[in-house]
Design a protein around this motif. Structure first.
Motif, PDB file in Angstrom:
ATOM      1  N   ASP A 203       0.771  -1.243   0.000  1.00 20.71           N
ATOM      2  CA  ASP A 203       0.000   0.000   0.000  1.00 20.71           C
ATOM      3  C   ASP A 203       0.809   1.304   0.000  1.00 20.71           C
ATOM      4  O   ASP A 203       0.373   2.308   0.585  1.00 20.71           O
ATOM      5  CB  ASP A 203      -0.968   0.022   1.192  1.00 20.71           C
ATOM      6  CG  ASP A 203      -2.034  -1.046   1.102  1.00 20.71           C
ATOM      7  OD1 ASP A 203      -2.071  -1.780   0.095  1.00 20.71           O
ATOM      8  OD2 ASP A 203      -2.827  -1.167   2.044  1.00 20.71           O
TER       9      ASP A 203
ATOM     10  N   GLN B 155       0.958   3.886  -1.814  1.00 19.47           N
ATOM     11  CA  GLN B 155       0.207   4.515  -2.893  1.00 19.47           C
ATOM     12  C   GLN B 155      -0.069   5.989  -2.599  1.00 19.47           C
ATOM     13  O   GLN B 155      -0.154   6.403  -1.445  1.00 19.47           O
ATOM     14  CB  GLN B 155      -1.128   3.791  -3.067  1.00 19.47           C
ATOM     15  CG  GLN B 155      -1.003   2.335  -3.447  1.00 19.47           C
ATOM     16  CD  GLN B 155      -2.298   1.582  -3.204  1.00 19.47           C
ATOM     17  OE1 GLN B 155      -2.430   0.878  -2.222  1.00 19.47           O
ATOM     18  NE2 GLN B 155      -3.263   1.752  -4.110  1.00 19.47           N
TER      19      GLN B 155
ATOM     20  N   GLN C 261      -1.643  -3.337  -3.758  1.00 20.42           N
ATOM     21  CA  GLN C 261      -2.296  -2.042  -3.889  1.00 20.42           C
ATOM     22  C   GLN C 261      -3.749  -2.133  -3.423  1.00 20.42           C
ATOM     23  O   GLN C 261      -4.491  -2.996  -3.875  1.00 20.42           O
ATOM     24  CB  GLN C 261      -2.211  -1.551  -5.333  1.00 20.42           C
ATOM     25  CG  GLN C 261      -0.782  -1.164  -5.716  1.00 20.42           C
ATOM     26  CD  GLN C 261      -0.645  -0.884  -7.188  1.00 20.42           C
ATOM     27  OE1 GLN C 261      -0.280  -1.770  -7.954  1.00 20.42           O
ATOM     28  NE2 GLN C 261      -0.937   0.352  -7.586  1.00 20.42           N
TER      29      GLN C 261
ATOM     30  N   GLU D 110      -2.087   4.774  -7.741  1.00 21.98           N
ATOM     31  CA  GLU D 110      -0.710   4.573  -8.207  1.00 21.98           C
ATOM     32  C   GLU D 110       0.293   4.475  -7.056  1.00 21.98           C
ATOM     33  O   GLU D 110       0.140   5.119  -6.020  1.00 21.98           O
ATOM     34  CB  GLU D 110      -0.300   5.703  -9.142  1.00 21.98           C
ATOM     35  CG  GLU D 110      -1.105   5.737 -10.434  1.00 21.98           C
ATOM     36  CD  GLU D 110      -1.014   4.448 -11.224  1.00 21.98           C
ATOM     37  OE1 GLU D 110       0.100   3.910 -11.382  1.00 21.98           O
ATOM     38  OE2 GLU D 110      -2.074   3.964 -11.686  1.00 21.98           O
ATOM     39  N   VAL D 111       1.334   3.672  -7.286  1.00 20.70           N
ATOM     40  CA  VAL D 111       2.446   3.552  -6.351  1.00 20.70           C
ATOM     41  C   VAL D 111       3.178   4.888  -6.295  1.00 20.70           C
ATOM     42  O   VAL D 111       3.278   5.601  -7.306  1.00 20.70           O
ATOM     43  CB  VAL D 111       3.387   2.408  -6.787  1.00 20.70           C
ATOM     44  CG1 VAL D 111       4.673   2.388  -5.974  1.00 20.70           C
ATOM     45  CG2 VAL D 111       2.661   1.066  -6.699  1.00 20.70           C
TER      46      VAL D 111
ATOM     47  N   ARG E  36       1.797  -7.504  -9.300  1.00 19.26           N
ATOM     48  CA  ARG E  36       0.891  -6.537  -8.677  1.00 19.26           C
ATOM     49  C   ARG E  36      -0.394  -7.247  -8.293  1.00 19.26           C
ATOM     50  O   ARG E  36      -0.962  -7.980  -9.092  1.00 19.26           O
ATOM     51  CB  ARG E  36       0.603  -5.379  -9.620  1.00 19.26           C
ATOM     52  CG  ARG E  36       1.842  -4.528  -9.881  1.00 19.26           C
ATOM     53  CD  ARG E  36       1.578  -3.379 -10.837  1.00 19.26           C
ATOM     54  NE  ARG E  36       2.815  -2.689 -11.132  1.00 19.26           N
ATOM     55  CZ  ARG E  36       3.299  -1.669 -10.427  1.00 19.26           C
ATOM     56  NH1 ARG E  36       2.633  -1.199  -9.406  1.00 19.26           N
ATOM     57  NH2 ARG E  36       4.441  -1.099 -10.768  1.00 19.26           N
TER      58      ARG E  36
ATOM     59  N   THR F 133      -4.137  -6.432  -6.393  1.00 18.71           N
ATOM     60  CA  THR F 133      -5.089  -5.449  -5.874  1.00 18.71           C
ATOM     61  C   THR F 133      -5.912  -6.101  -4.781  1.00 18.71           C
ATOM     62  O   THR F 133      -6.389  -7.224  -4.936  1.00 18.71           O
ATOM     63  CB  THR F 133      -6.016  -4.949  -6.996  1.00 18.71           C
ATOM     64  OG1 THR F 133      -5.212  -4.326  -7.999  1.00 18.71           O
ATOM     65  CG2 THR F 133      -7.044  -3.952  -6.473  1.00 18.71           C
TER      66      THR F 133
END
Length: 176
Positions: free
Chosen positions: A11, A13, A45, A59-60, A72, A74
């Motif tokens: 996370d 982000q 994320q 976005e990172v 990646r 989610t």
């Protein structure tokens, strides 16, 4: 089988950092050190409310290195394994252990570490590469120190969670 050098970044982000987090710069520097030394990077994320795939908030952080080979995943819960493809991605890549770093220490990082250890993954926590915000009950530095202590003493027979500074992890990886 030789253990891979794998780092899981939780996370980190833009939307998460809309709330001020302690020591962002140094945390990102240490995470970049892990990313640069890793054979595999996994970005976890979080998606909720205005932080959805395709949005800037999702976005990172731009200061983090993002290898094109990074996996990646989610998620929609604090636990990165809950209703995600993470376990399948790890199995497909032959990953049985990893270093965890990221945000937020007391929510998503904590939930993911505990679940991973319970599932049998060998978890190492980068003790100086996770961050959080000040909370009503405790400031961020206290929360970080508290969680490092909790993880050091988290009981999973035969599968202890290791808690080490980034410098020690990198030293071990260099010697492997």
């Amino acid at each position: 089988m030789v253990q891979q050098r794998v780092v899981m970044v939780v996370d980190m982000q833009l939307g998460v950092f809309a709330t001020q987090r302690v020591a962002r710069d140094i945390c990102c520097q240490r995470i970049n050190q892990l990313i640069d030394a890793a054979e595999q990077v996994i970005f976890i994320q979080h998606a909720e409310a205005d932080m959805q795939p395709g949005t800037e908030a999702f976005e990172v952080l731009p200061e983090l290195h993002q290898p094109t080979s990074a996996l990646r995943v989610t998620k929609t819960a604090c636990d990165a394994f809950w209703r995600t493809s993470l376990a399948q991605e790890l199995e497909a890549a032959g990953i049985t252990g990893f270093v965890v770093c990221g945000c937020a220490t007391d929510y998503c990082v904590d939930a993911t570490i505990k679940r991973a250890a319970g599932l049998g993954y060998r978890v190492t926590v980068a003790e100086d590469a996770h961050t959080t915000a000040n909370r009503p009950a405790a400031n961020a530095q206290v929360l970080i120190a508290h969680h490092n202590d909790v993880w050091r003493n988290f009981t999973v027979p035969g599968n202890p969670v290791l808690v080490q500074p980034v410098a020690s992890i990198l030293e071990q990886w260099a010697g492997a």
